[in-house]
Write an enzyme that holds these catalytic residues in place. Structure first.
Site, PDB file in Angstrom:
ATOM      1  N   CYS A   1       0.673   3.866   1.864  1.00  0.00           N
ATOM      2  CA  CYS A   1       1.118   4.391   3.149  1.00  0.00           C
ATOM      3  C   CYS A   1       2.285   3.594   3.720  1.00  0.00           C
ATOM      4  CB  CYS A   1      -0.031   4.534   4.148  1.00  0.00           C
ATOM      5  SG  CYS A   1      -0.884   3.051   4.578  1.00  0.00           S
TER       6      CYS A   1
ATOM      7  N   CYS B   1       0.826  -1.215   0.000  1.00  0.00           N
ATOM      8  CA  CYS B   1       0.000   0.000   0.000  1.00  0.00           C
ATOM      9  C   CYS B   1       0.856   1.260   0.000  1.00  0.00           C
ATOM     10  CB  CYS B   1      -0.961   0.000   1.183  1.00  0.00           C
ATOM     11  SG  CYS B   1      -0.192   0.351   2.762  1.00  0.00           S
TER      12      CYS B   1
END
Length: 144
Positions: A56, A54
């Protein structure tokens, strides 16, 4: 029931994401047995990073871990599991995160075999890596 180790992502594409942590000293755990061998027995301070593909993880979590481990006080042992790649190892690591639901990324600090500090995705996503590293180093100062 399908094995949790079926890769959700192309291993070749994920390899650089794995290496971002292993090249700075994290040991990657790929099986439940490897997780239990360390988390089930270690009394050392241990940081476990649940890595993932992901945004993040790339923008916030991995850079924060990189900054944090440069701190004078840091965990003795640095470990990582990769969500979406090594599902069974990740599930086993998360089983040690007592009281916290699974999230990716996620960072747990252990001392004397007990979870003493946790950063969940909600504490990571949308925050600058330097701020997350500050949270980690504060925990290192307290527990390491």
């Amino acid at each position: 029931m399908a094995s949790l180790n079926v890769s959700m992502y192309d291993p070749g594409l994920v390899q650089p994401m794995r290496e971002e942590l292993t090249r700075i000293g994290f040991t990657e755990l790929r099986t439940p047995a490897e997780v239990d061998a360390v988390l089930g027995t270690s009394k050392d301070t241990t940081l476990v990073v649940v890595n993932s593909v992901c945004g993040c993880a790339a923008r916030n979590a991995r850079p924060a871990a990189t900054l944090a481990i440069q701190h004078a006080r840091r965990p003795h042992t640095l470990l990582t599991v990769f969500a979406g790649q090594d599902g069974e190892a990740t599930a086993r690591a998360r089983s040690y995160f007592t009281g916290y639901p699974p999230s990716s990324p996620q960072m747990g600090l252990f001392k004397d075999g007990k979870l003493v500090f946790m950063l969940e995705r909600k504490n990571i996503e949308g925050r600058p890596a330097r701020d997350i590293a500050t949270d980690l180093t504060a925990a290192f100062d307290r527990y390491c």
